[in-house]
Scaffold this motif. Structure first.
Motif, mmCIF file in Angstrom:
data_model
loop_
_atom_site.group_PDB
_atom_site.id
_atom_site.type_symbol
_atom_site.label_atom_id
_atom_site.label_comp_id
_atom_site.label_asym_id
_atom_site.label_seq_id
_atom_site.Cartn_x
_atom_site.Cartn_y
_atom_site.Cartn_z
ATOM 1 N N GLY A 306 1.748 10.567 -3.572
ATOM 2 C CA GLY A 306 2.581 10.763 -4.753
ATOM 3 C C GLY A 306 3.715 9.761 -4.818
ATOM 4 N N ASP A 307 4.356 9.495 -3.683
ATOM 5 C CA ASP A 307 5.435 8.501 -3.639
ATOM 6 C C ASP A 307 4.912 7.107 -3.990
ATOM 7 N N LEU A 308 3.754 6.755 -3.445
ATOM 8 C CA LEU A 308 3.180 5.439 -3.717
ATOM 9 C C LEU A 308 2.794 5.294 -5.191
ATOM 10 N N LEU A 309 2.260 6.350 -5.776
ATOM 11 C CA LEU A 309 1.894 6.300 -7.192
ATOM 12 C C LEU A 309 3.131 6.170 -8.068
ATOM 13 N N TRP A 310 4.247 6.765 -7.643
ATOM 14 C CA TRP A 310 5.494 6.602 -8.388
ATOM 15 C C TRP A 310 5.879 5.124 -8.435
ATOM 16 N N HIS A 311 5.772 4.439 -7.300
ATOM 17 C CA HIS A 311 6.062 2.997 -7.282
ATOM 18 C C HIS A 311 5.109 2.246 -8.203
ATOM 19 N N GLU A 674 -5.049 -3.339 -8.299
ATOM 20 C CA GLU A 674 -3.598 -3.495 -8.254
ATOM 21 C C GLU A 674 -2.975 -2.741 -7.074
ATOM 22 N N LYS A 675 -3.626 -2.798 -5.932
ATOM 23 C CA LYS A 675 -3.082 -2.117 -4.759
ATOM 24 C C LYS A 675 -1.679 -2.612 -4.432
ATOM 25 N N GLN A 676 -1.391 -3.866 -4.715
ATOM 26 C CA GLN A 676 -0.076 -4.411 -4.378
ATOM 27 C C GLN A 676 1.047 -3.694 -5.120
ATOM 28 N N ASP A 685 7.154 -8.801 -3.001
ATOM 29 C CA ASP A 685 6.933 -10.162 -2.501
ATOM 30 C C ASP A 685 6.821 -10.232 -0.988
ATOM 31 N N GLU A 686 6.916 -9.080 -0.302
ATOM 32 C CA GLU A 686 6.858 -9.072 1.158
ATOM 33 C C GLU A 686 5.416 -8.927 1.624
ATOM 34 N N GLY A 687 4.833 -9.972 2.101
ATOM 35 C CA GLY A 687 3.459 -9.912 2.613
ATOM 36 C C GLY A 687 2.452 -9.930 1.485
ATOM 37 N N TYR A 688 1.274 -10.357 1.800
ATOM 38 C CA TYR A 688 0.217 -10.474 0.800
ATOM 39 C C TYR A 688 -0.742 -9.306 0.917
ATOM 40 N N VAL A 689 -0.953 -8.628 -0.182
ATOM 41 C CA VAL A 689 -1.953 -7.565 -0.239
ATOM 42 C C VAL A 689 -3.150 -8.135 -0.975
#
Length: 716
Positions: A306-311, A674-676, A685-689
């Protein structure tokens, strides 16, 4: 048994006997029980009691092997146990001797043990002996005994506060609630108290008289002078101060006892609805415990998703905001620009999610034939949150940090308002026209450069809970869904509209909108159209990935079955996807999640099993369907995947009766690759997904990504 009950019995018996020769007895029984759980046989003239009576008299309850092999026996029996006169005690005693776990889980699912005067429960307690049943009964007793002191304390506190009107209760509640937001760390936890305040208000509404809702300006002023002013300005009205402090103390007792009871209800729900929950009677040990941590870990993972989906949705909204050109404009006054800008982005986020996942359009019907732009409805709630944050919560926290006394900080805030001609009391109120005037400024558009009073009125109605009507509903239909504090945060009492700043400033406005639409107003005329649009939007997303898609296909009805309409059949690269799409609201309790699993998802899996057979046949025989899908194979079963696509997140990646559940939001991210965007905005911009499809998109690769949980790998 009545004639209608006998009709139901014959239906269930025939389904069981018809299915039995083809599959094992357990599967045949489950096929029959699906019919019961889905309120079959159909007919408005058949009641739930008559269906339960019919099911209770089918012969399979005496078949130990069939019940042992069944997945649904306890669930179906639990529905029967909701009635005291649907099943005989003789059948239950027989079950207890042959299939005791089936009966024990049915008792747990139905919460029969909480109906302590139920004839069925009393008869079971009198008729069953042996160590296993004695332990079970003792555990049930222990769970109920724990509720007694909370109930006694609640009753005592309510007795002390019963003389208060609804408005007066609001006054004290609004003061007490500020204890939860004295600083930002407390504010994060204050939302957990809302269900306590919500229950206190709902219980009060069940005892309110007509006089509570006949609110005039003079009654309002008199009430505030007697019950709120002595707390905020103690030096000005010392005579009433002692009584107000006593009321506050009793309300604190009521709040604490209600919180304890709700927490303990959670333990009872754990016992009733969690397969991981075991029980015991050992000195010094808890009576209920988890046999593993699997359930807890799943719940934590759901929260993380849920937190990740909010982002994800915030990142998409920021992109859309920049592309719209709004990022270069000043929104509102310069001093409020940043907060207004954030409110605008949040409204865009909610609009994106509601349209893409829940099937809404850019306009929403709010009753009385009025349609309002969805963005305006969402923006109004976000700007209201901004207003209460900036003018109430932050100043209060500043004053509290200075003085450390709740009443003093609230008094300073209220005095600031009086000096500036604004209401800064712990709760706010205004008449409808004044509230509409405030909202009107948020409805400015190219069509209405000065805003629309009609739209503002409709928006206010959408977010308003009419407490008089709600009180009448609670008295007449206690089981009907009631809006929670944050789902409709304007509370109508008489001609006045009240709000609690500590709710509006902190609420999740997206969750409020979704649950307002899908939980509180689940019977809206537009819900079916929105549900169909969910399927159409998903179909378009799949077409953009090269799939041929057939929406709403109806296989031929056969003598054996009518599989019904198939939501989506998709084909690409020889792979066929059969998708059953479910759209609902956002759940917050263990019981709600369990109901979703045993009602909506269970039914979806049952439908998929039948539709899968029908579609496999159609992919061989229906030339029009084959042409529409561009399908040329004659062995469709080899490369078919059948998934349940669900707007909720709780069961994402899990299996229900052999069918994978895929979150609609997760599928959206996968299809868009769009996993990134699951990262926080400041970490993009931190690290490449890398891409989920490094060698290019294919149907088989999509299946692999979905069924391996690749989206969440490394981040959840």
């Amino acid at each position: 048994m009545t004639e209608k009950g006998e009709r139901c019995r014959q239906h269930y018996q025939s389904v069981y006997e018809r299915s039995h020769p083809e599959i094992n007895k357990g599967r045949a029984l489950d096929e029959c029980l699906h019919h019961f759980l889905d309120q079959r046989p159909a007919g408005k003239n058949l009641s739930a009691l008559e269906r339960a009576q019919g099911l209770a008299r089918v012969s399979f309850w005496l078949d130990q092997d069939a019940l042992a092999q069944s997945e649904l026996a306890s669930l179906a029996l639990s529905r029967v146990l909701h009635f005291d006169n649907a099943i005989s005690i003789e059948i239950l005693l027989h079950l207890a001797s042959r299939n005791p776990e089936v009966l024990r889980w049915a008792i747990r699912y139905s919460k029969l043990f909480m109906r302590v005067t139920s004839p069925l429960w009393l008869a079971l307690r009198a008729g069953l002996a042996g160590n296993e049943w004695e332990v079970f009964f003792a555990v049930c007793d222990r769970l109920l005994v724990q509720l007694k002191p909370f109930d006694e304390l609640i009753a005592s506190a309510e007795k002390q506060l019963e003389r208060l009107s609804l408005l007066e209760l609001f006054s004290y509640l609004s003061v007490l609630a500020y204890e939860g937001i004295t600083d930002d760390s407390h504010a994060d936890r204050s939302g957990k108290h809302w269900q306590v305040y919500n229950r206190i208000i709902l219980r009060k509404l069940q005892t309110c008289s007509e006089g509570d809702f006949r609110l005039t300006e003079s009654r309002l002023a008199r009430s505030l002078k007697r019950h709120l002013s002595p707390i905020l300005f103690p030096e000005s009205s010392s005579a009433d101060g002692a009584r107000c402090r006593e009321n506050l103390e009793w309300l604190a007792v009521l709040t604490a006892a209600t919180q304890e009871r709700i927490d303990y209800e959670g333990s009872i729900d754990w016992f009733c609805f969690d397969q991981e929950c075991c029980y015991q009677l050992k000195p010094g040990e808890p009576v209920i415990y988890n046999k593993s941590s699997a359930g807890t870990e799943r719940w934590k993972r759901t929260e993380r998703k849920g937190d990740l989906l909010w982002h994800y949705w915030m990142n998409r909204a920021v992109q859309a905001f920049i592309e719209s050109g709004m990022a270069e404009q000043t929104i509102g006054s310069p001093e409020n620009h940043e907060l207004n800008q954030l409110a605008y982005i949040k409204a865009m986020r909610s609009e994106l999610q509601l349209q893409q996942i829940y099937g809404l359009t850019d306009r929403i019907a709010l009753g009385d034939g009025i349609q309002v732009r969805l963005h305006q409805v969402l923006l109004a709630s976000e700007l209201t949150s901004v207003f209460f944050t900036g003018h109430f919560i932050q100043p209060f926290q500043h004053y509290f940090q200075e003085h450390g006394v709740l009443a003093h900080a609230l008094g300073r805030l209220a005095m600031d308002g009086l000096l500036s001609g604004e209401n800064r009391f712990p709760m706010t109120w205004s008449e409808e026209e004044e509230k509409i005037g405030r909202i009107k400024g948020w409805t400015v558009s190219e069509d209405c450069p000065r805003g629309s009073a009609e739209s503002a009125k409709a928006i206010l109605k959408f977010w308003t809970s009419d407490l008089k009507a709600l009180g009448q509903q609670l008295k007449q239909q206690p089981g009907m869904p009631a809006p929670r504090l944050h789902e409709q945060p304007f509370y109508k009492i008489g001609r006045y509209s009240f709000q609690f700043p500590w709710v509006v400033a902190q609420q999740n406005n997206l969750t409020a909108a979704i649950n307002n639409l899908r939980r509180v107003n689940a019977r809206r005329a537009d819900v079916q159209e929105e549900t169909q649009r969910v399927e159409l939007v998903l179909a378009e997303s799949l077409r953009q990935r090269g799939f041929a898609v057939k929406v709403g296909y109806r296989p031929l009805v056969t003598a054996e079955d009518d599989a019904g309409e198939v939501d989506l059949i998709c084909h690409r690269d020889g792979v066929v996807l059969l998708l059953e799409v479910k759209s609902g609201y956002i759940r917050s309790t263990r019981h709600e999640v369990w109901l979703h699993r045993t009602n909506t998802l269970r039914k979806a899996a049952w439908q998929l099993r039948r539709k899968q057979v029908a579609v496999l046949n159609a992919l061989i025989d229906d030339q029009e369907l084959r042409a529409k899908l561009g399908y040329h194979s004659h062995k469709p079963g080899a490369d078919m995947r059948s998934w349940i696509i669900d707007t909720s997140i709780e069961f994402d990646g899990q299996s229900v009766d052999g069918f994978r559940v895929v979150s609609r939001e997760a599928l959206e991210i996968i299809l868009r690759d769009e996993k990134q965007l699951l990262r926080p905005l400041d970490q993009l911009d931190e690290g490449y997904v890398g891409s989920l499809f490094p060698d290019g998109f294919t149907a088989r690769w999509l299946v692999s990504v979905v069924e391996s949980d690749e989206l969440w790998r490394g981040i959840c």
